[in-house]
Design a protein around this motif. Structure first.
Motif, PDB file in Angstrom:
ATOM      1  N   ASP A 142       0.856  -1.186   0.000  1.00  0.00           N
ATOM      2  CA  ASP A 142       0.000   0.000   0.000  1.00  0.00           C
ATOM      3  C   ASP A 142       0.893   1.238   0.000  1.00  0.00           C
ATOM      4  O   ASP A 142       2.123   1.139  -0.071  1.00  0.00           O
ATOM      5  N   HIS A 143       0.286   2.419   0.065  1.00  0.00           N
ATOM      6  CA  HIS A 143       1.058   3.670  -0.013  1.00  0.00           C
ATOM      7  C   HIS A 143       2.103   3.751   1.104  1.00  0.00           C
ATOM      8  O   HIS A 143       3.256   4.125   0.858  1.00  0.00           O
ATOM      9  N   LEU A 165       4.946   1.386   0.306  1.00  0.00           N
ATOM     10  CA  LEU A 165       5.822   1.955  -0.724  1.00  0.00           C
ATOM     11  C   LEU A 165       6.745   3.022  -0.136  1.00  0.00           C
ATOM     12  O   LEU A 165       7.937   3.059  -0.442  1.00  0.00           O
ATOM     13  N   GLU A 166       6.213   3.858   0.729  1.00  0.00           N
ATOM     14  CA  GLU A 166       7.030   4.900   1.361  1.00  0.00           C
ATOM     15  C   GLU A 166       8.123   4.275   2.230  1.00  0.00           C
ATOM     16  O   GLU A 166       9.262   4.734   2.224  1.00  0.00           O
ATOM     17  N   GLN A 222       5.548  -1.451  -9.005  1.00  0.00           N
ATOM     18  CA  GLN A 222       5.188  -0.447  -8.008  1.00  0.00           C
ATOM     19  C   GLN A 222       6.432   0.310  -7.545  1.00  0.00           C
ATOM     20  O   GLN A 222       6.420   1.530  -7.442  1.00  0.00           O
ATOM     21  N   LEU A 258       7.613   4.257  -8.148  1.00  0.00           N
ATOM     22  CA  LEU A 258       7.992   5.079  -7.001  1.00  0.00           C
ATOM     23  C   LEU A 258       9.316   5.775  -7.267  1.00  0.00           C
ATOM     24  O   LEU A 258       9.476   6.968  -7.000  1.00  0.00           O
TER      25      LEU A 258
END
Length: 94
Positions: free
Chosen positions: A58-59, A62-63, A85, A89
């Motif tokens: 999820d976001h 990814l961060e 993904q 990014l």
């Protein structure tokens, strides 16, 4: 749900923490994974994350991986979807 398995080995006079992930890096599991990774990095270990069984980020996941890549963490065996993904990014960061 995310399964996290860690194994520490010694290579070239340095401890290497290998983390194998299974499932989705999402929701509350992002914080747990971050805690485990920070412990290894703070202990001076090299960190390698096996992404073979990761099905989704999820976001927040990814961060976290953006931060880990910046800390020279090695990601191996990414599934195509997850690799895309992460690639997206990296492009967004440029």
């Amino acid at each position: 749900m995310l399964r996290i398995v860690t194994v520490t080995t010694r290579q070239a006079a340095q401890d290497v923490e290998r983390i194998a992930l299974t499932g989705q890096v999402a929701d509350r599991w992002v914080g747990e994974l971050e805690r485990i990774c920070r412990q290894a990095l703070d202990a001076g270990k090299a960190l390698e994350i096996d992404m073979r069984e990761v099905t989704f980020l999820d976001h927040a996941g990814l961060e976290l991986f953006r931060q880990l890549l910046g800390a020279q963490v090695t990601l191996v065996h990414c599934a195509l979807f997850v690799a895309e993904q992460l690639r997206t990014l990296e492009q967004d960061a440029i």
